[in-house]
Every structure is written in C-alpha cells, then in structure tokens.
Enzyme design. Structure first.
Site, short mmCIF file in Angstrom:
data_model
loop_
_atom_site.label_atom_id
_atom_site.label_comp_id
_atom_site.label_asym_id
_atom_site.label_seq_id
_atom_site.Cartn_x
_atom_site.Cartn_y
_atom_site.Cartn_z
N TYR A 55 1.11 -0.74 0.14
CA TYR A 55 -0.25 0.17 0.05
C TYR A 55 1.23 1.08 0.03
O TYR A 55 0.67 1.03 1.05
CB TYR A 55 -0.97 -0.14 1.01
CG TYR A 55 -1.58 -0.96 1.52
CD1 TYR A 55 -2.01 -1.76 0.56
CD2 TYR A 55 -2.69 -1.24 2.72
CE1 TYR A 55 -3.20 -3.24 0.43
CE2 TYR A 55 -3.39 -1.95 2.71
CZ TYR A 55 -3.86 -3.20 1.29
OH TYR A 55 -4.70 -4.39 2.05
N SER A 202 -13.17 -4.85 3.11
CA SER A 202 -13.93 -4.28 1.76
C SER A 202 -15.74 -4.65 2.41
O SER A 202 -16.14 -4.80 1.90
CB SER A 202 -13.87 -3.92 -0.06
OG SER A 202 -12.59 -4.41 0.12
N PRO A 203 -16.04 -3.91 3.51
CA PRO A 203 -17.13 -4.35 4.21
C PRO A 203 -18.48 -3.28 3.57
O PRO A 203 -19.66 -3.73 3.84
CB PRO A 203 -16.60 -4.17 5.98
CG PRO A 203 -15.82 -3.06 5.95
CD PRO A 203 -14.45 -3.78 5.25
N GLY A 207 -17.06 1.79 -0.71
CA GLY A 207 -17.95 2.74 -0.44
C GLY A 207 -18.92 2.89 -1.58
O GLY A 207 -19.82 3.66 -1.14
N PHE A 208 -19.25 1.56 -2.46
CA PHE A 208 -20.34 1.85 -3.28
C PHE A 208 -21.62 1.67 -1.82
O PHE A 208 -22.38 1.87 -1.97
CB PHE A 208 -20.23 1.04 -3.71
CG PHE A 208 -21.88 1.05 -4.73
CD1 PHE A 208 -22.07 1.19 -6.08
CD2 PHE A 208 -22.65 0.10 -4.61
CE1 PHE A 208 -22.40 2.01 -7.06
CE2 PHE A 208 -23.09 -0.27 -5.87
CZ PHE A 208 -23.67 0.57 -5.83
N1 LIG Z 1 -6.84 -8.23 1.06
C1 LIG Z 1 -7.08 -7.49 0.98
O1 LIG Z 1 -6.77 -8.36 -0.06
C2 LIG Z 1 -7.96 -6.24 0.93
C3 LIG Z 1 -8.04 -5.51 -0.12
C4 LIG Z 1 -8.67 -4.09 0.00
C5 LIG Z 1 -8.66 -3.63 1.08
N2 LIG Z 1 -7.85 -4.27 2.21
C6 LIG Z 1 -8.17 -3.82 3.11
O2 LIG Z 1 -9.30 -3.32 4.13
C7 LIG Z 1 -9.80 -2.50 4.42
C8 LIG Z 1 -11.11 -1.74 3.72
O3 LIG Z 1 -11.46 -2.03 2.80
P1 LIG Z 1 -11.66 -0.65 1.19
O4 LIG Z 1 -11.22 0.54 2.18
O5 LIG Z 1 -10.86 -1.60 0.29
O6 LIG Z 1 -13.22 -0.77 1.34
P2 LIG Z 1 -14.20 -0.15 2.40
O7 LIG Z 1 -14.13 -0.20 3.52
O8 LIG Z 1 -15.23 -1.05 2.17
O9 LIG Z 1 -14.36 1.45 2.02
C9 LIG Z 1 -14.16 2.12 1.74
C10 LIG Z 1 -14.69 2.81 1.08
O10 LIG Z 1 -15.27 3.51 1.72
C11 LIG Z 1 -15.35 5.01 2.42
N3 LIG Z 1 -15.99 5.58 3.59
C12 LIG Z 1 -15.77 4.71 4.35
N4 LIG Z 1 -16.72 5.14 6.10
C13 LIG Z 1 -17.65 5.68 5.12
C14 LIG Z 1 -19.02 6.10 5.28
N5 LIG Z 1 -19.30 6.17 6.73
N6 LIG Z 1 -19.49 6.98 5.17
C15 LIG Z 1 -18.85 7.07 3.62
N7 LIG Z 1 -17.63 6.74 2.61
C16 LIG Z 1 -17.52 5.45 4.07
C17 LIG Z 1 -13.84 5.28 2.40
O11 LIG Z 1 -14.31 6.92 1.85
P3 LIG Z 1 -12.42 7.71 2.35
O12 LIG Z 1 -11.00 7.01 1.64
O13 LIG Z 1 -13.07 9.30 1.49
O14 LIG Z 1 -12.55 7.80 4.12
C18 LIG Z 1 -13.79 4.63 1.33
O15 LIG Z 1 -13.92 5.26 -0.25
C19 LIG Z 1 -8.89 -1.51 3.55
O16 LIG Z 1 -8.44 -0.36 4.15
C20 LIG Z 1 -7.10 -2.81 3.45
O17 LIG Z 1 -6.89 -2.23 4.57
C21 LIG Z 1 -7.56 -5.87 2.56
#
Ligand SMILES: NC(=O)c1ccc[n+]([C@@H]2O[C@H](COP(=O)([O-])OP(=O)(O)OC[C@H]3O[C@@H](n4cnc5c(N)ncnc54)[C@H](OP(=O)(O)O)[C@@H]3O)[C@@H](O)[C@H]2O)c1
Length: 327
Positions: A55, A202-203, A207-208
């Site tokens: 990252y 990505s719970p 962001g979708f």
């Molecule tokens: N193992 C793997 O292959 C893998 C792959 C992907 C992710 N991950 C890990 O999982 C973590 C979480 O997944 P993710 O970041 O991909 O997706 P996510 O948690 O599903 O969504 C993150 C997105 O949602 C937005 N968001 C967060 N809270 C919100 C709220 N209350 N209202 C509106 N929008 C909101 C964030 O905006 P902002 O950015 O503007 O804050 C960001 O754009 C990552 O940070 C990473 O550490 C692991």
C-alpha cells in the site's frame, strides 16, 4: 468497544481499521488527517489496524509507524506480503518464496518500528508454490518472535485446510459484504471448522454500499475502483438496487447506510471482524458507532429479504486481479 476473538491468543476490537486508502487507491492522501483518524480510532476503542507492504509502497506502513511510535501498546498491527508492485498503475506479480517472506517481514518490522508484527498475512497465493512450504517459512518467523500470528488472504477452503496442517492460521482475510457473499458457501464454514477467525475486507463495498458513489465520474483520476467491472456505469446502475435497500432501512432505523452495512456483517458471527477503511475522522466515528447499535433480528431479516435474489453486476476485480483470488 466490544472485542472479538480471531484466534485463541488474538483478541481484537469488533471493528478494525483498514488503512489502505490513507496512502492510495481511493483518491488523494492527507497524512495529517489520516494520523488524526488513527489516534481517534484508539480513543474509540479500535485496536486492530490493517496495512500491507504494497500500500503506497511503502507509505502506508511508514504512516502507521509514525502512529505506532506513540500508541503501540494500544494497537495490534496486521500487515501483508506477497504482492510485488511493478511500474504502471497497480501492476503486480506474486512472490511467496521463503526468502522473500523473510525479507518482507524484516522490512515491515523496520517501517512499522515494532519488534513483532501481530498478524502477518500472505496477501496473495502463488499457485505454483505449495502452501505447506510458505507456512513452514512463516512458522519459522513465529518461532523467532518476528510475527505473532499467521494469516492468509483470498484462499480456497482446500488451501486453508492444507495450510492448517503445517501451522495454525489465526485469520483469513477475504472480501465480504452485502454485495460480495461468496464466502458464505464454503470458506466461512471451513474457517469455523478449523477455528480460523475471519477478517472481512471492503465491508462497505469499497464505499459503494454507503451510497456515496453513484457514477464513475464521481471517482478521482487514477482511483483504483475506476478499473473494476463492478464500478462501471452499467454495473452501478444494476447494483444500485442493493444500496437502495440499505438506504431504506437506514432511514427507517435513523442510521446511516454505512452503519447498516456494518451492522449486517457484524451480525454474521462473533468470529467476523470487519475492517472498514477511511481517511476521515467523520466516517471513522460513524462506522465505529455501528458496533454499539446492533440491528434487531426482524430488521436484519427484512434486509436479507430485500436483497435476496438481487443480482450483483460486474466482477469485483479485473480479469487479471481475479486470477489472484480463490487460490
Ligand atoms: N486483503 C486484501 O486483498 C484487501 C483488499 C482490499 C482492502 N483490504 C483492506 O481492507 C480495508 C477496507 O477495505 P476498503 O478500504 O477496500 O473498502 P471499504 O472499507 O469497503 O470502503 C472504503 C471506502 O468507503 C469510504 N467510506 C468509509 N466510511 C464511510 C462512511 N461512513 N460513509 C461514506 N463513505 C465511507 C471510504 O472513503 P474515504 O477513503 O474518503 O475515507 C473509502 O472510499 C482496506 O483499508 C485494507 O486495509 C484488503
């Protein structure tokens, strides 16, 4: 904040914090605000921080290192190795070799400024290398005290089973949310049978599911999501029906869509720890509040009924990216 147990000796807050977006993938970074998010997370009782060497590379681990200098006793840190970034937007290869694992572990320890990584994941599996060989190398790192626990990402139940014959797997990290539910069929039951905790990445559907993204045009230049089939305008037009169901319940319950998406996941089992990602204090606080307000069973059932049978359009990764999952 309530706690959840991933493994016998790994108890973490019910919600972790995904740090990936603080460095790249989802628009511009802002280190000062990201550091505020990290500190506020600890104040809210969150003690499980998710990063990876790839990252930023290696901005995210370095940022966490700055935070951990002050808050190490209150924070469990999970990082990952195995994806090698190449020049060009998000190009990569996979390396799980024992020598590479060791070098990555030592480099992550340095960047994070810690003596031990609490949870060290294999980020993607090299299909040409027996998982037993990889696990043996990681078991050596556990014996040496460099890592506390071993984790895997995006593996099949068969790979997980083989891995567990060599060394305990504390956690499997795989995508899981209202619009990505494949793990329910085989992986989650296997985790439960083998005593492996489940970390849902990505719970919020990147962001979708929060309703904040309604078109590709809403994504900044270079945003990783723009290349994902699920975020094409055609896919989003179909997938919007899930968001509408989440929004309807959010309105009825006087919560936000993000809180509903997280509460749904938290209700899936005490062995599941979602790690929503954000680089904004406002979102962090909103997400953390979901833990204290579980959804009543009848509301959960109403949401399940509303989304039952809904089709999700578009793969969650590019064709190339899909080769790295279910390995
Ligand atoms: N193992 C793997 O292959 C893998 C792959 C992907 C992710 N991950 C890990 O999982 C973590 C979480 O997944 P993710 O970041 O991909 O997706 P996510 O948690 O599903 O969504 C993150 C997105 O949602 C937005 N968001 C967060 N809270 C919100 C709220 N209350 N209202 C509106 N929008 C909101 C964030 O905006 P902002 O950015 O503007 O804050 C960001 O754009 C990552 O940070 C990473 O550490 C692991």
């Amino acid at each position: 904040m309530q706690k959840r147990r991933l493994a016998e000796s790994l108890e973490v807050s019910a919600l972790g914090l995904g740090c990936m977006g603080m460095s790249e993938f989802y628009g511009a970074r802002d280190d000062a605000e990201s550091l505020r998010v990290l500190h506020r997370a600890v104040d809210l009782g969150i003690d499980f921080f998710d990063t990876a060497d790839m990252y930023g590379p290696h901005h995210n681990e370095e940022l966490l290192g700055r935070f951990l200098r002050e808050r190490r006793p209150q924070a469990a840190v999970a990082t990952k190795f195995g994806i090698v970034r190449k020049p060009g937007a998000y190009a990569r290869t996979i390396d799980n070799s024992p020598d590479y694992a060791r070098r990555c572990c030592e480099a992550s320890l340095r960047r994070l400024g810690v003596e031990r990584i609490d949870l060290f994941y294999v980020h993607r599996i090299d299909r040409n290398r027996p998982i037993e060989e990889v696990m043996a190398a990681l078991a050596d790192l556990v014996c040496e005290g460099k890592i506390g626990h071993v984790g895997l990402c995006e593996v099949t139940a068969a790979t997980l089973r083989r891995a567990c014959t060599v060394h305990p797997v504390a956690a499997l990290q795989t995508e899981y949310s209202l619009w990505t539910r494949e793990v329910e069929a085989g992986i989650l039951p296997a985790c439960r049978e083998l005593g492996v905790g489940f970390v849902a990445y990505s719970p919020l559907g990147r962001g979708f599911l929060t309703g904040a993204i309604d078109s590709r045009a809403a994504l900044a230049d270079g945003d990783f999501r723009a290349q994902l089939p699920r975020f094409s305008d055609d896919s989003m037009a179909v997938n919007r029906s899930i968001v509408e169901a989440v929004k309807a319940l959010a309105q009825r319950m006087n919560r936000t869509p993000a809180q509903i998406a997280l509460a749904w996941l938290l209700a899936k089992g005490h062995d599941i720890v979602p790690i929503p990602g954000t680089k904004r204090v406002r979102y962090l606080e909103e997400n953390a509040a979901a833990v204290a307000t579980p959804l009543p069973a009848e509301e959960l059932e109403a949401l399940n009924a509303a989304v039952r049978g809904m089709v999700v359009a578009g793969a969650r990764y590019t064709q190339e990216g899909m080769k790295g999952v279910n390995a």
